[in-house]
Design a protein around this motif. Sequence first.
Motif, PDB file in Angstrom:
ATOM      1  N   GLN A 233      24.738   3.448   1.043  1.00 19.01           N
ATOM      2  CA  GLN A 233      24.745   2.485   2.137  1.00 19.01           C
ATOM      3  C   GLN A 233      24.840   3.175   3.494  1.00 19.01           C
ATOM      4  O   GLN A 233      24.232   2.740   4.472  1.00 19.01           O
ATOM      5  CB  GLN A 233      25.937   1.535   1.940  1.00 19.01           C
ATOM      6  CG  GLN A 233      25.859   0.285   2.785  1.00 19.01           C
ATOM      7  CD  GLN A 233      26.892  -0.746   2.343  1.00 19.01           C
ATOM      8  OE1 GLN A 233      27.828  -0.423   1.607  1.00 19.01           O
ATOM      9  NE2 GLN A 233      26.747  -1.966   2.785  1.00 19.01           N
ATOM     10  N   VAL A 234      25.557   4.282   3.551  1.00 19.85           N
ATOM     11  CA  VAL A 234      25.775   4.973   4.832  1.00 19.85           C
ATOM     12  C   VAL A 234      24.646   5.953   5.142  1.00 19.85           C
ATOM     13  O   VAL A 234      24.113   5.976   6.259  1.00 19.85           O
ATOM     14  CB  VAL A 234      27.128   5.731   4.798  1.00 19.85           C
ATOM     15  CG1 VAL A 234      27.296   6.589   6.054  1.00 19.85           C
ATOM     16  CG2 VAL A 234      28.285   4.750   4.677  1.00 19.85           C
ATOM     17  N   MET A 235      24.249   6.766   4.155  1.00 20.16           N
ATOM     18  CA  MET A 235      23.386   7.912   4.427  1.00 20.16           C
ATOM     19  C   MET A 235      21.891   7.620   4.365  1.00 20.16           C
ATOM     20  O   MET A 235      21.113   8.192   5.135  1.00 20.16           O
ATOM     21  CB  MET A 235      23.703   9.050   3.449  1.00 20.16           C
ATOM     22  CG  MET A 235      25.037   9.730   3.680  1.00 20.16           C
ATOM     23  SD  MET A 235      25.255  10.414   5.342  1.00 20.16           S
ATOM     24  CE  MET A 235      23.834  11.483   5.514  1.00 20.16           C
ATOM     25  N   VAL A 236      21.446   6.769   3.451  1.00 20.61           N
ATOM     26  CA  VAL A 236      19.999   6.553   3.294  1.00 20.61           C
ATOM     27  C   VAL A 236      19.347   6.000   4.560  1.00 20.61           C
ATOM     28  O   VAL A 236      18.305   6.513   4.985  1.00 20.61           O
ATOM     29  CB  VAL A 236      19.713   5.663   2.057  1.00 20.61           C
ATOM     30  CG1 VAL A 236      18.235   5.258   2.012  1.00 20.61           C
ATOM     31  CG2 VAL A 236      20.086   6.405   0.782  1.00 20.61           C
ATOM     32  N   PRO A 237      19.923   4.972   5.223  1.00 19.89           N
ATOM     33  CA  PRO A 237      19.295   4.499   6.467  1.00 19.89           C
ATOM     34  C   PRO A 237      19.233   5.587   7.545  1.00 19.89           C
ATOM     35  O   PRO A 237      18.232   5.677   8.276  1.00 19.89           O
ATOM     36  CB  PRO A 237      20.210   3.346   6.904  1.00 19.89           C
ATOM     37  CG  PRO A 237      20.887   2.898   5.663  1.00 19.89           C
ATOM     38  CD  PRO A 237      21.074   4.133   4.844  1.00 19.89           C
ATOM     39  N   GLU A 238      20.273   6.418   7.640  1.00 21.13           N
ATOM     40  CA  GLU A 238      20.278   7.492   8.640  1.00 21.13           C
ATOM     41  C   GLU A 238      19.200   8.526   8.341  1.00 21.13           C
ATOM     42  O   GLU A 238      18.494   8.987   9.246  1.00 21.13           O
ATOM     43  CB  GLU A 238      21.659   8.169   8.671  1.00 21.13           C
ATOM     44  CG  GLU A 238      22.767   7.307   9.243  1.00 21.13           C
ATOM     45  CD  GLU A 238      22.504   6.924  10.694  1.00 21.13           C
ATOM     46  OE1 GLU A 238      22.052   7.789  11.465  1.00 21.13           O
ATOM     47  OE2 GLU A 238      22.726   5.752  11.035  1.00 21.13           O
TER      48      GLU A 238
ATOM     49  N   ALA B 269      27.428   4.126  -4.435  1.00 14.34           N
ATOM     50  CA  ALA B 269      27.206   2.883  -3.689  1.00 14.34           C
ATOM     51  C   ALA B 269      27.585   3.048  -2.224  1.00 14.34           C
ATOM     52  O   ALA B 269      26.835   2.653  -1.313  1.00 14.34           O
ATOM     53  CB  ALA B 269      28.017   1.750  -4.324  1.00 14.34           C
ATOM     54  N   MET B 270      28.740   3.655  -1.979  1.00 14.27           N
ATOM     55  CA  MET B 270      29.245   3.815  -0.612  1.00 14.27           C
ATOM     56  C   MET B 270      28.360   4.754   0.203  1.00 14.27           C
ATOM     57  O   MET B 270      27.953   4.439   1.323  1.00 14.27           O
ATOM     58  CB  MET B 270      30.676   4.346  -0.669  1.00 14.27           C
ATOM     59  CG  MET B 270      31.319   4.596   0.677  1.00 14.27           C
ATOM     60  SD  MET B 270      33.034   5.099   0.460  1.00 14.27           S
ATOM     61  CE  MET B 270      32.856   6.619  -0.446  1.00 14.27           C
TER      62      MET B 270
ATOM     63  N   LEU C  13      21.920   5.244 -11.195  1.00 12.17           N
ATOM     64  CA  LEU C  13      20.536   5.198 -10.723  1.00 12.17           C
ATOM     65  C   LEU C  13      20.212   3.811 -10.187  1.00 12.17           C
ATOM     66  O   LEU C  13      19.614   3.659  -9.110  1.00 12.17           O
ATOM     67  CB  LEU C  13      19.609   5.556 -11.885  1.00 12.17           C
ATOM     68  CG  LEU C  13      18.138   5.818 -11.585  1.00 12.17           C
ATOM     69  CD1 LEU C  13      17.982   7.116 -10.793  1.00 12.17           C
ATOM     70  CD2 LEU C  13      17.341   5.894 -12.873  1.00 12.17           C
ATOM     71  N   TYR C  14      20.633   2.774 -10.915  1.00 15.21           N
ATOM     72  CA  TYR C  14      20.341   1.403 -10.501  1.00 15.21           C
ATOM     73  C   TYR C  14      21.172   0.989  -9.287  1.00 15.21           C
ATOM     74  O   TYR C  14      20.697   0.230  -8.434  1.00 15.21           O
ATOM     75  CB  TYR C  14      20.575   0.439 -11.664  1.00 15.21           C
ATOM     76  CG  TYR C  14      19.507   0.546 -12.727  1.00 15.21           C
ATOM     77  CD1 TYR C  14      18.293  -0.107 -12.593  1.00 15.21           C
ATOM     78  CD2 TYR C  14      19.707   1.339 -13.856  1.00 15.21           C
ATOM     79  CE1 TYR C  14      17.296   0.008 -13.554  1.00 15.21           C
ATOM     80  CE2 TYR C  14      18.717   1.467 -14.821  1.00 15.21           C
ATOM     81  CZ  TYR C  14      17.520   0.794 -14.670  1.00 15.21           C
ATOM     82  OH  TYR C  14      16.542   0.930 -15.622  1.00 15.21           O
ATOM     83  N   VAL C  15      22.406   1.489  -9.217  1.00 12.54           N
ATOM     84  CA  VAL C  15      23.240   1.189  -8.045  1.00 12.54           C
ATOM     85  C   VAL C  15      22.605   1.769  -6.787  1.00 12.54           C
ATOM     86  O   VAL C  15      22.450   1.085  -5.769  1.00 12.54           O
ATOM     87  CB  VAL C  15      24.671   1.743  -8.238  1.00 12.54           C
ATOM     88  CG1 VAL C  15      25.435   1.743  -6.921  1.00 12.54           C
ATOM     89  CG2 VAL C  15      25.424   0.919  -9.275  1.00 12.54           C
ATOM     90  N   ALA C  16      22.221   3.054  -6.848  1.00 13.72           N
ATOM     91  CA  ALA C  16      21.603   3.705  -5.688  1.00 13.72           C
ATOM     92  C   ALA C  16      20.305   3.012  -5.297  1.00 13.72           C
ATOM     93  O   ALA C  16      20.056   2.740  -4.109  1.00 13.72           O
ATOM     94  CB  ALA C  16      21.342   5.179  -5.992  1.00 13.72           C
TER      95      ALA C  16
END
Length: 419
Positions: free
Chosen positions: A117-122, A113-114, A376-379
Amino acid sequence: MTAVVFLVLLVLGAPIGIILCIAALAFISSSGNDILLSSFGLQMFEALNNFGLLAIPLFILIGELMNGAGITQRLIRLAAAFVGSLKGGLAYVNLVANMMVASILGSATAQIAMMTQVMVPEMEKDGYPRDFSTAVTAFGGLLGPIIPPSIVFVVYAVLAQVAVRDMLVAGILPGLMLSGLFMGTIALLGYRYNYPRGPSLSWRERFAALWGALPMLLIPAIIIGTILGGFGSPTEAAALGALCAALLGLFFTKTLKFSDFGPILLRTGISSSLVLFLVAAAGVFSWVLIFGEVPQTVAVWIQSVATTPVTFMLLVLVILLMVGTVIDGIPGLIMVVPILLPIATDVYGINPIHFGVVVSINLILGLLSPPVGIGLYVAAGVAKISPIAVFRASLPFFAVTLVALVILALFPQISLAFL
């Protein structure tokens, strides 16, 4: 009757801890041994009467303090400084940062989860497909319960009555091996799809990033060093790690305030109680299984199918892969260990530490496997993308994890190298 009650409650989506307790009560009722009811509460208490379990709330506390102290961002900058300039650089950064966070956090779901949130947008901003970015992050989170500290390994150690220290140490090489296989996968995909490179930094800039993150690296160094060096138990190492995280957040990053400790401790208590209730329910369920001679019955069937330790381990991989697709890591561990461990050790002579590493990683893979796979669902939820799209993009990582499991099952020396 017990199996019917268990399956019905499972299909209805009841919490696994409640399912285990009700199934145990159903067995007692159907067997007519009402006298067992007088020992029901005692068995739950005995399951928690273990010093090693204190490590669980402390590891969860470290994760909460790390989030509040802004440690994650510094570790990501450190990873970017050294591997960001490779082809597919941000994917490497994602994985290396996950490795460093895993050595502190020890929880896959929280880590996924953490980091999502940080890496996917980047990564998406840099031109990576969202489904691939989410898949890399999710499988990077798989390292959380493998590289010490590991809540899953602590739970297994308590269930199997082996040293917590030995289980945590046994996860070091498998975690590094899995990280290497993931990096190789990223390298192949990077060249196949021509993923972008990040900026190349000078050694001065790299040293600055290292200097900024160096105090953060004290946390895993203290935890792992204390355990490996024999200076303290995993519980004591976790306490030192939590103290270190708190001091860093208060006086180094200065993003943590004393007023934050109340909510942090409350969240830690809630998360810890969920895990510990599962362990207590597992204690009474295991007691019922043994009383009903379930392990002996299963052993007879398995011995008719698997004639050697190797065939037994491969059979276990198949069984647990199916179990992991419908039941998550710790609940799955709680269900299968009381049944399979006595067979592995008594019938086939398999080392319980080696067996624990293989079983734990196999069930952890279920976190990222449909149809249940909570990781999987969290990501997918955090990245706002379909879970099926994430699973399709993660198939190369899923495949290399299966390869790693087969290697670990066939070569116990990898898990037992540091023992």
